[in-house]
Each structure stands twice: as structure tokens, then as C-alpha cells.
Design an enzyme around this catalytic site. Structure first.
Site, PDB file in Angstrom:
ATOM      1  N   GLU A 119     -12.417 -34.962 -47.418  1.00 45.95           N
ATOM      2  CA  GLU A 119     -11.745 -35.365 -48.506  1.00 45.95           C
ATOM      3  C   GLU A 119     -10.466 -34.709 -48.843  1.00 45.95           C
ATOM      4  O   GLU A 119     -10.312 -35.026 -49.743  1.00 45.95           O
ATOM      5  CB  GLU A 119     -12.772 -36.938 -49.530  1.00 45.95           C
ATOM      6  CG  GLU A 119     -13.828 -37.398 -48.313  1.00 45.95           C
ATOM      7  CD  GLU A 119     -12.744 -38.455 -48.168  1.00 45.95           C
ATOM      8  OE1 GLU A 119     -11.963 -38.987 -48.323  1.00 45.95           O
ATOM      9  OE2 GLU A 119     -13.611 -39.243 -48.032  1.00 45.95           O
ATOM     10  N   HIS A 142     -15.637 -35.427 -55.323  1.00 46.03           N
ATOM     11  CA  HIS A 142     -16.054 -36.368 -54.829  1.00 46.03           C
ATOM     12  C   HIS A 142     -17.726 -36.157 -54.879  1.00 46.03           C
ATOM     13  O   HIS A 142     -18.056 -35.319 -54.587  1.00 46.03           O
ATOM     14  CB  HIS A 142     -15.153 -36.637 -53.902  1.00 46.03           C
ATOM     15  CG  HIS A 142     -15.990 -37.965 -52.949  1.00 46.03           C
ATOM     16  ND1 HIS A 142     -16.286 -39.389 -53.644  1.00 46.03           N
ATOM     17  CD2 HIS A 142     -16.332 -37.126 -51.353  1.00 46.03           C
ATOM     18  CE1 HIS A 142     -16.853 -39.314 -52.571  1.00 46.03           C
ATOM     19  NE2 HIS A 142     -17.462 -38.482 -51.536  1.00 46.03           N
ATOM     20  N   HIS A 144     -21.620 -39.063 -54.622  1.00 49.73           N
ATOM     21  CA  HIS A 144     -22.110 -40.046 -54.679  1.00 49.73           C
ATOM     22  C   HIS A 144     -23.272 -40.596 -55.855  1.00 49.73           C
ATOM     23  O   HIS A 144     -24.248 -40.269 -55.272  1.00 49.73           O
ATOM     24  CB  HIS A 144     -22.808 -39.823 -52.533  1.00 49.73           C
ATOM     25  CG  HIS A 144     -21.957 -39.818 -51.920  1.00 49.73           C
ATOM     26  ND1 HIS A 144     -22.053 -39.431 -50.428  1.00 49.73           N
ATOM     27  CD2 HIS A 144     -20.628 -40.093 -51.612  1.00 49.73           C
ATOM     28  CE1 HIS A 144     -21.058 -39.328 -50.103  1.00 49.73           C
ATOM     29  NE2 HIS A 144     -20.003 -39.682 -50.256  1.00 49.73           N
ATOM     30  N   HIS A 214     -18.951 -46.545 -51.510  1.00 51.60           N
ATOM     31  CA  HIS A 214     -19.168 -45.052 -51.412  1.00 51.60           C
ATOM     32  C   HIS A 214     -19.507 -43.986 -52.308  1.00 51.60           C
ATOM     33  O   HIS A 214     -20.806 -43.095 -52.581  1.00 51.60           O
ATOM     34  CB  HIS A 214     -18.126 -45.007 -50.247  1.00 51.60           C
ATOM     35  CG  HIS A 214     -17.997 -43.619 -50.252  1.00 51.60           C
ATOM     36  ND1 HIS A 214     -16.757 -43.476 -49.701  1.00 51.60           N
ATOM     37  CD2 HIS A 214     -18.520 -42.224 -50.451  1.00 51.60           C
ATOM     38  CE1 HIS A 214     -16.648 -41.802 -49.037  1.00 51.60           C
ATOM     39  NE2 HIS A 214     -17.475 -41.128 -49.440  1.00 51.60           N
TER      40      HIS A 214
HETATM   41  O1  2HA Z   1     -17.979 -35.046 -47.617  1.00 48.30           O
HETATM   42  O2  2HA Z   1     -18.649 -37.506 -48.622  1.00 48.30           O
HETATM   43  O3  2HA Z   1     -16.518 -38.694 -48.117  1.00 48.30           O
HETATM   44  C1  2HA Z   1     -18.069 -36.149 -46.500  1.00 48.30           C
HETATM   45  C2  2HA Z   1     -18.311 -37.326 -48.345  1.00 48.30           C
HETATM   46  C3  2HA Z   1     -16.556 -38.094 -47.263  1.00 48.30           C
HETATM   47 ZN    ZN Z   2     -17.916 -39.620 -49.432  1.00 46.76          ZN
END
Ligand code: 2HA
Ligand code: ZN
Length: 269
Positions: A119, A142, A144, A214
Site C-alpha cells: 500500500e 492501514h 483490517h 477491506h
Molecule cells: O499489505 O493489507 O491492503 C497487505 C494489505 C494490503
Molecule cells: Zn489491506
């Protein structure tokens, strides 16, 4: 093995903060396999010796020009590397990169040629944008987070500020600690330029953005604060989902209670 961190407490501190947050992401179940990314602008921790360091791999074309990043240095999780490994051995699972003077390439300078996060386009575009605006946001995260991602699977929560208002109303502190709320980016391919551009559009209004089906992306002065914002929002999502699991739609704080909070904590409307 000698490391770029040797004798550099400021840089070591930044890398240790990243490692600590990486451990939290794994413990929370937000970082399966290689999921998630972290980049931190460490330019302020870089001395002349680092500036003289040669690249340890050929420069990589970023596919775009990011003028505000000229000569900047970032610590980044490596692509395909696991957060749980970054937590224990940050320099083996991340790298220090330098943006070249043409602002169109990056080169890895330490400690081993670990290709940075997939990313990177969205992360560097955000750093560039924020620096251009003079904002002191050194960290981009970033991840999840399970409950927030689950809530992004229905159209009704993807309408502007619906989720922000719902999450703020679950527990008073959410608005206090995440006063700008949660931006929304409709689904885009992970790692794509389109995802990067859509995320940038949210930065004027939000520090945390939900990527449909995502994850989230957060920017903050440091990596711990970026984590805190996501943690606070996801806690509210958990409260909402727990109430639903008990069989009722939670009332949420009333408009008067929200107003009282907003005034007492001197928050933006
Ligand atoms: O690096 O989460 O969106 C892995 C991720 C990409
Ligand atoms: Zn991701």
C-alpha cells in the site's frame, strides 16, 4: 549485525513504537498473514551519516511525482511481511527508504532489501498531501479491524457520516478521541492508485478512512495515535454489534447528550 538503529535513539524510538503497534494489531486479530501496513516519516531522526548511505537496491519508480517528499525518509513494513514478525524483529521485516531528489523514485537504504508495503502508493500519497498542507502527521496505518470491516459490508453504513454518527453515539469518548469521524472509500483494488486517490480525497475531513470490504487507513502525528483512533472507533463498532447480537438495536446517545459532550469537550460540530 550492525543496524541503522545503532547509536540513534530517536530513530530507534520510532521503530520501537512501530513494533509495539504491530504487536497490538496482531493481538487484536486485525493483521492476518501479511495484512496491514505502517509507514512513518523518520526524516527528523536522520543524521548526515544516514544521508550519505548508498541505496542497497536499485531505485524504484513510484509511478507518480510527490514533490513534498523530496529527500524524506520513511520506515515501512515490508511487503509480504507479517505484523507479528514486525513486532518482534522490526528491522528484519521493515526497511528505511529515501525518496530521491526527482520525487519520483524511492530507494531502500537499510537494513536489508525488503520491498516496502504493497500500500506504499496510498501511504506516500497521503504523506505528500499532508506535508503539502503543513500538517504534522508523521504516521500512516492501514489495518483490517474486524468489526469495522464487517460494518462496511452494507450500503447503509457507507453513506456519508452515517457510520461516524452511529459510532460516536455508542460511547461518549469516541467523538472526543476521534473528533473528525470516519471517512468512507467505496471498494477499490488493494494497492491501486485509484485507492490512493480516493483516500486522499477524504483527508481534508477525516483522519481515519474506511475502505469498503477491506480495512481502514489512519493518519496521525505518531503511530500510537493512529492506532488509538482506529481502536476507539472499532470499540464503538463492537458495542453496536454486541447490542445487535443481544437482539436489539442500540438507542445510542441522544442528540442532547451528543451536544452536551461536544460542548463540554470543545469538539468540532
Ligand atoms: O499489505 O493489507 O491492503 C497487505 C494489505 C494490503
Ligand atoms: Zn489491506
Amino acid at each position: 549485525m550492525s543496524s541503522i538503529l545503532d547509536g540513534r535513539p530517536a530513530l530507534q524510538y520510532e521503530v520501537e513504537q512501530v513494533a509495539e503497534v504491530a504487536g497490538y494489531l496482531w493481538q487484536k486479530g486485525w493483521a492476518e498473514r501479511n495484512g496491514g501496513n505502517i509507514t512513518v516519516n523518520v526524516t527528523a531522526c536522520v543524521d548526515d551519516e544516514i544521508r550519505q548511505m548508498p541505496a542497497i537496491a536499485p531505485a524504484v519508480d513510484m509511478g507518480t511525482v510527490l514533490p513534498h517528499l523530496k529527500g524524506c525518509y520513511f520506515f515501512c513494513k515490508g511487503t509480504n511481511k507479517r505484523m507479528r514478525d514486525l513486532a518482534r524483529r522490526p528491522m528484519e521485516n521493515g526497511s528505511v527508504i529515501r525518496i530521491t531528489d526527482d520525487c519520483a523514485h524511492y530507494e531502500i537504504i537499510a537494513d536489508n532489501p525488503v520491498k516496502p508495503t504493497s500500500e506504499l502508493p496510498s501511504h506516500l500519497a497521503m504523506h505528500n498531501y499532508l506535508l503539502g498542507k503543513g500538517q504534522n502527521c508523521k504516521a500512516a496505518l492501514h489495518t483490517h479491524p474486524i468489526e469495522l470491516v464487517a460494518m462496511s459490508h452494507t450500503d447503509k453504513f457507507l453513506q456519508k457520516d452515517v457510520l461516524t454518527n452511529l459510532l460516536w453515539s455508542m460511547i461518549p469518548e469516541t467523538k472526543a478521541f476521534c473528533p473528525r469521524g470516519l471517512g468512507i472509500v467505496p471498494y477499490q483494488l488493494p494497492g491501486s492508485q485509484r485507492l490512493a486517490e480516493a483516500t486522499l480525497e477524504q483527508l481534508d475531513d477525516y483522519d481515519v478512512t474506511l475502505w469498503e470490504k477491506h480495512g481502514v487507513c489512519a493518519v496521525a502525528p505518531d503511530i500510537m495515535e493512529a492506532f488509538d483512533q482506529v481502536d476507539v472507533l472499532n470499540k464503538s463498532a463492537q458495542i453496536y454489534i454486541n447490542a445487535r447480537a443481544m437482539g436489539f438495536e442500540p438507542d445510542g446517545m441522544s442528540a442532547e447528550q451528543m451536544q452536551e459532550m461536544t460542548k463540554a469537550f470543545n469538539l468540532p460540530k
